[in-house]
Design a protein around this motif. Structure first.
Motif, mmCIF file in Angstrom:
data_model
loop_
_atom_site.group_PDB
_atom_site.id
_atom_site.type_symbol
_atom_site.label_atom_id
_atom_site.label_comp_id
_atom_site.label_asym_id
_atom_site.label_seq_id
_atom_site.Cartn_x
_atom_site.Cartn_y
_atom_site.Cartn_z
ATOM 1 N N ALA A 64 0.835 -1.206 0.000
ATOM 2 C CA ALA A 64 0.000 0.000 0.000
ATOM 3 C C ALA A 64 0.866 1.251 0.000
ATOM 4 N N GLU A 65 1.978 1.216 0.736
ATOM 5 C CA GLU A 65 2.885 2.366 0.757
ATOM 6 C C GLU A 65 3.499 2.606 -0.611
ATOM 7 N N ARG A 66 3.864 1.537 -1.298
ATOM 8 C CA ARG A 66 4.470 1.680 -2.623
ATOM 9 C C ARG A 66 3.491 2.297 -3.621
ATOM 10 N N GLU A 67 2.216 2.044 -3.433
ATOM 11 C CA GLU A 67 1.207 2.608 -4.321
ATOM 12 C C GLU A 67 1.040 4.111 -4.113
ATOM 13 N N THR A 68 1.571 4.639 -3.016
ATOM 14 C CA THR A 68 1.433 6.065 -2.733
ATOM 15 C C THR A 68 2.515 6.906 -3.394
ATOM 16 N N PHE A 69 3.540 6.266 -3.998
ATOM 17 C CA PHE A 69 4.620 7.030 -4.615
ATOM 18 C C PHE A 69 4.059 7.997 -5.655
ATOM 19 N N THR A 70 4.532 9.240 -5.629
ATOM 20 C CA THR A 70 4.107 10.207 -6.642
ATOM 21 C C THR A 70 4.987 10.122 -7.883
ATOM 22 N N THR A 71 6.233 9.663 -7.722
ATOM 23 C CA THR A 71 7.105 9.366 -8.852
ATOM 24 C C THR A 71 7.731 8.004 -8.604
ATOM 25 N N VAL A 108 16.088 0.625 -1.972
ATOM 26 C CA VAL A 108 15.630 1.857 -2.614
ATOM 27 C C VAL A 108 14.165 2.094 -2.294
ATOM 28 N N LYS A 109 13.328 1.073 -2.470
ATOM 29 C CA LYS A 109 11.889 1.235 -2.238
ATOM 30 C C LYS A 109 11.577 1.541 -0.783
ATOM 31 N N ALA A 110 12.361 1.016 0.130
ATOM 32 C CA ALA A 110 12.128 1.268 1.554
ATOM 33 C C ALA A 110 12.421 2.717 1.936
ATOM 34 N N ARG A 111 13.286 3.389 1.170
ATOM 35 C CA ARG A 111 13.681 4.756 1.499
ATOM 36 C C ARG A 111 13.099 5.800 0.563
ATOM 37 N N TRP A 112 12.381 5.387 -0.451
ATOM 38 C CA TRP A 112 11.872 6.302 -1.459
ATOM 39 C C TRP A 112 10.674 7.077 -0.923
ATOM 40 N N GLN A 113 10.717 8.370 -1.046
ATOM 41 C CA GLN A 113 9.639 9.298 -0.680
ATOM 42 C C GLN A 113 9.059 9.066 0.726
ATOM 43 N N LYS A 163 4.545 9.111 4.952
ATOM 44 C CA LYS A 163 4.092 9.584 6.266
ATOM 45 C C LYS A 163 2.833 10.435 6.142
ATOM 46 N N ARG A 164 2.776 11.272 5.097
ATOM 47 C CA ARG A 164 1.591 12.111 4.897
ATOM 48 C C ARG A 164 0.360 11.241 4.648
ATOM 49 N N ARG A 165 0.482 10.212 3.791
ATOM 50 C CA ARG A 165 -0.648 9.325 3.511
ATOM 51 C C ARG A 165 -1.060 8.545 4.753
ATOM 52 N N ARG A 218 -0.656 9.549 7.849
ATOM 53 C CA ARG A 218 -1.283 10.519 8.749
ATOM 54 C C ARG A 218 -2.722 10.787 8.318
ATOM 55 N N GLN A 219 -2.953 10.938 7.011
ATOM 56 C CA GLN A 219 -4.309 11.169 6.512
ATOM 57 C C GLN A 219 -5.220 9.987 6.825
ATOM 58 N N ALA A 220 -4.702 8.762 6.623
ATOM 59 C CA ALA A 220 -5.499 7.570 6.905
ATOM 60 C C ALA A 220 -5.807 7.460 8.390
ATOM 61 N N ALA A 221 -4.836 7.810 9.227
ATOM 62 C CA ALA A 221 -5.007 7.674 10.669
ATOM 63 C C ALA A 221 -5.881 8.770 11.263
ATOM 64 N N ILE A 222 -5.963 9.907 10.602
ATOM 65 C CA ILE A 222 -6.756 11.014 11.140
ATOM 66 C C ILE A 222 -8.187 11.007 10.617
ATOM 67 N N ARG A 223 -8.336 10.831 9.291
ATOM 68 C CA ARG A 223 -9.700 10.947 8.771
ATOM 69 C C ARG A 223 -10.069 9.942 7.697
ATOM 70 N N GLY A 224 -9.112 9.389 6.985
ATOM 71 C CA GLY A 224 -9.442 8.560 5.832
ATOM 72 C C GLY A 224 -9.773 7.119 6.141
ATOM 73 N N GLY A 225 -9.102 6.545 7.113
ATOM 74 C CA GLY A 225 -9.301 5.138 7.393
ATOM 75 C C GLY A 225 -8.509 4.272 6.431
ATOM 76 N N ILE A 226 -8.798 2.993 6.466
ATOM 77 C CA ILE A 226 -8.053 2.022 5.679
ATOM 78 C C ILE A 226 -9.028 0.981 5.135
ATOM 79 N N THR A 227 -8.837 0.599 3.881
ATOM 80 C CA THR A 227 -9.685 -0.407 3.261
ATOM 81 C C THR A 227 -8.921 -1.722 3.224
ATOM 82 N N VAL A 228 -9.545 -2.768 3.741
ATOM 83 C CA VAL A 228 -8.926 -4.089 3.789
ATOM 84 C C VAL A 228 -9.721 -5.016 2.879
#
Length: 185
Positions: free
Chosen positions: A11-18, A75-80, A85-87, A89-99
């Protein structure tokens, strides 16, 4: 790594902007910027500093398969990290998570009801509180079983009890025999 942690990583890898660098020289260059020296990169990858410098210069173009996988993972573990963290934070504050999962669900219920575990394919959006608990547990080094418990508790509340409108006698939900599990936030 456990199934839940793998799903969080995907899920984190899907958040990459580049996209992260794909070439060997690009990946090694990025790791050198992150670690600061060939010696530090070599220690992370389990190779010599000379090998790292050969990869950087292009003198060695085809690392062993296990080293290539380590480079890609590093590389993937350190990329962006800020995007991740922003994604989170958004999920933990208001967005939630889809399983989304296909697994065997078992539960404890009142006498006279069926509590036999069976395979179910579920896609459930869990509230932000469960996302926060899941991220906190992962950061604290929780086991896969503990993270399954958090997701199972969310399924109990959201899916099985429908937010308190049914199945109030349901006490415990367990996730077993996970066929697949995917997260999105």
């Amino acid at each position: 790594m456990g199934e839940i942690e793998d799903a969080i990583e995907r899920a984190e890898r899907e958040t990459f902007t580049t996209e992260p660098p794909k070439t060997l020289k690009g990946q090694i260059g990025y790791l050198l910027k992150q670690f600061g020296s060939a010696k530090a990169v070599a220690a992370e990858l389990g190779v010599t500093a000379d090998s790292v410098n050969r990869y950087r210069r292009g003198a060695r173009k085809n690392p062993r398969a296990d080293v290539a996988a380590k480079i890609d993972d590093a590389v993937k573990a350190r990329w962006q990290p800020r995007v991740r963290k922003r994604r989170q934070r958004q999920a933990a504050i208001r967005g939630g998570i889809t399983v989304e999962t296909r697994a065997r669900f078992g539960y404890s219920a009142a006498v006279g009801t069926t509590d036999d575990g069976r395979f179910r394919r579920l896609t459930v959006h869990l509230p932000a509180t469960y996302a926060q608990r899941l991220f906190d547990a992962r950061d604290a080094g929780a086991s896969d079983q503990q993270m399954r418990g958090i997701i199972a508790e969310g399924f109990k509340e959201v899916y099985f009890q429908d937010g308190g409108s049914r199945a109030m006698g349901l006490s415990d939900v367990e996730i077993n025999d996970i066929d697949y599990l995917d997260l999105d936030y």
